[in-house]
Write an enzyme that holds these catalytic residues in place. Structure first.
Site, PDB file in Angstrom:
ATOM      1  CG  HIS A  21      21.044 -46.700 -38.388  1.00 32.38           C
ATOM      2  ND1 HIS A  21      19.673 -46.779 -38.308  1.00 32.38           N
ATOM      3  CD2 HIS A  21      21.511 -47.185 -37.198  1.00 32.38           C
ATOM      4  CE1 HIS A  21      19.337 -47.276 -37.126  1.00 32.38           C
ATOM      5  NE2 HIS A  21      20.438 -47.536 -36.438  1.00 32.38           N
ATOM      6  CD  GLU A  22      25.056 -48.551 -36.317  1.00 27.11           C
ATOM      7  OE1 GLU A  22      25.361 -48.102 -35.188  1.00 27.11           O
ATOM      8  OE2 GLU A  22      24.125 -49.359 -36.498  1.00 27.11           O
ATOM      9  CG  HIS A  25      22.970 -44.835 -33.203  1.00 27.81           C
ATOM     10  ND1 HIS A  25      21.757 -44.452 -32.676  1.00 27.81           N
ATOM     11  CD2 HIS A  25      22.735 -45.966 -33.915  1.00 27.81           C
ATOM     12  CE1 HIS A  25      20.827 -45.310 -33.054  1.00 27.81           C
ATOM     13  NE2 HIS A  25      21.388 -46.234 -33.809  1.00 27.81           N
TER      14      HIS A  25
END
Length: 382
Positions: A21-22, A25
Site C-alpha cells: 500500500h505504501e 504511494h
C-alpha cells in the site's frame, strides 16, 4: 502447529499488503516528481536504512505496515528550500488524487492477483449456483419409480419433457409437475440422445395434485475453475461481487457494534459481526489447520478489498479524507473564480485537527472493541 503456521503466514500476508500500500504511494509520487523523504517497511525502531537520491529507504523492527513520507502533503509540513518546488500541495488536484488513491488501488490489484491464481487452480466460489438438468439419483415417490422404470440413470441430462425444453432443473420440475401419465422425456447420456417414455405419477403436495417422476438434481458446483483467458473475466466479476459485499458490511457496521459488545459479554458471536485483523488472522490459522488454503487465500483477498474501500472513506486521516480535502479545495476555488476572486490556496489543516482527532479516538475505540471480541469470543470457521 499448523494453526500457528497459518496465523503467522496470514499476518505476514497482511504486513506485505500494508507495505505494498505504501509502495503504491511511493511509486506514484515519484512518477509525478514529488519529493519522497522516507519510505520504510514496518514501524518502531529502525533496523537499517539507506539513501537513494532524495529518499531514505529502510526497515523498522515491528513488521506492521510501513509509511511513505511525501514532502508537502499538508500545509502543516515544514519544507526546506529545495523541497518547496516539489511539494505535493503544489501539484494539480488530479495528481494528488492519484497519489492518495494509489495505496487503495494496490490493495485491489493484489486481491485480484490472488483471485486470478485461485481461478486457474482451486477455482473461485460459484456466484450463481444454478442446478443444471442433470440427474443425481432416481428415487421412488410412492409405490412406483417412474424415472428408474423408464431407464433414466444418474448422470443423464434431461433435455426436454414432452415438447417442453428444459435448460434448467427448475424447467424440469415445472414440466414434470404439469404432466400426467406416459410422457416422452429426452435425455443425453454421454454422446447419445435418447427419448424415453416415463409414466409420470400424480401425487399430492401442498394440497394440490402434481406430477412426479422420482429424480433428484445434481447439486451445482461450489466452485468453478477457469482457463487462463476466462479467469480474467471471472476474476473481475468476483472482485465486483466482493466490493458489493464490502460496501454492504461498511453500511451495516454501526448497527452491528451492539452485537460485538454482547459477544464480549458471552453472547453467541454472530458471523456477521465485524472482526479485527486479529480475528481475520485466527480464521486464516483455522483454514490452514484444516488444509483449506483456498479459504485462506479468499480471506486474504477479501481483507485487501476491505482495506481498499475503508482507506477511501472520506474521513481524515484516511487517504479518502485527504482526497476529500483536495477536491473541496478545487470546488471552493472554482466558486471563487466565478466571483472574480483569486484561489484561496491549500486548506489550513489546523482547523481540521479537532475533527481528525475525534475520528482517530472513535476508530481506536472500535478497533479495541473488535480485538477484544476476537480474543474472548472469536468467530470460527463453520
Amino acid at each position: 502447529m499448523a494453526y500457528v503456521i497459518g496465523v503467522t503466514l496470514f499476518v505476514a500476508g497482511l504486513c506485505v499488503s500494508l507495505a505494498l500500500h505504501e509502495a503504491g504511494h511511493l511509486l506514484s509520487a515519484r512518477a509525478f516528481g514529488m519529493r519522497v523523504r522516507r519510505f520504510f517497511v514496518g514501524r518502531g525502531p529502525t533496523v537499517f536504512s539507506f539513501r537513494r537520491g532524495d529518499t531514505e529507504y529502510g526497515l523498522k523492527a515491528l513488521p506492521i505496515g510501513g509509511f511513505c513520507e511525501i514532502a508537502g502533503m499538508t500545509t502543516l509540513d515544514d519544507l526546506t528550500e529545495d523541497e518547496r518546488p516539489r511539494a505535493m500541495w503544489r501539484h494539480p488536484a488530479w495528481r494528488r488524487t492519484v497519489v492518495m488513491a494509489s495505496g487503495a488501488v494496490t490493495h485491489v490489484l493484489l486481491a485480484m492477483a490472488i483471485l486470478y491464481g485461485l481461478a486457474v487452480s482451486a477455482g473461485l466460489p460459484n456466484l450463481h449456483p444454478v442446478a443444471e438438468p442433470v440427474v443425481a439419483s432416481t428415487t421412488c415417490p410412492a409405490t412406483t419409480c417412474p424415472a428408474a422404470d423408464a431407464g433414466i440413470r444418474a448422470g443423464d441430462r434431461i433435455l426436454a419433457v414432452g415438447a417442453t425444453a428444459t435448460p434448467l432443473w427448475s424447467d424440469v420440475l415445472a414440466a414434470v409437475q404439469s404432466a400426467s401419465g406416459p410422457t416422452a422425456v429426452t435425455v443425453r447420456r454421454g454422446g447419445t440422445t435418447l427419448t424415453l417414455t416415463v409414466d409420470v405419477a400424480r401425487v399430492t403436495r401442498g394440497g394440490a395434485r402434481v406430477g412426479m417422476i422420482g429424480a433428484t438434481a445434481q447439486a451445482p458446483p461450489a466452485s468453478l475453475r477457469y482457463g487462463p483467458v476466462d479467469a480474467a473475466g471471472a476474476t473481475v466479476a468476483y472482485t465486483g461481487d466482493l466490493f458489493g459485499r464490502t460496501f454492504a458490511q461498511l453500511i451495516a457496521f454501526p448497527q452491528r457494534l451492539p452485537a460485538v459488545v454482547a459477544a464480549i459479554g458471552g453472547a453467541e458471536r454472530s458471523p456477521d459481526t465485524p472482526i479485527s485483523m486479529v480475528g481475520a488472522s485466527r480464521l486464516g490459522g483455522e483454514a490452514a489447520e484444516r488444509g483449506l488454503w483456498e479459504v485462506f487465500l479468499l480471506l486474504l483477498a477479501s481483507l485487501n478489498l476491505f482495506m481498499a474501500v475503508f482507506n477511501l472513506l472520506p474521513l481524515l486521516p484516511l487517504d479518502g479524507g485527504h482526497i476529500m480535502v483536495i477536491w473541496f479545495e478545487r470546488a471552493r476555488d472554482a466558486l471563487r473564480r466565478l466571483r472574480g476572486l483569486p484561489a484561496a490556496g491549500p486548506i489550513d489543516f489546523t482547523r481540521l485537527y479537532p475533527v481528525t482527532m475525534a475520528l482517530v479516538l472513535i476508530g481506536g475505540a472500535v478497533m479495541l472493541l473488535t480485538v477484544t471480541a476476537d480474543v474472548v469470543n472469536p468467530i470460527r470457521l463453520s
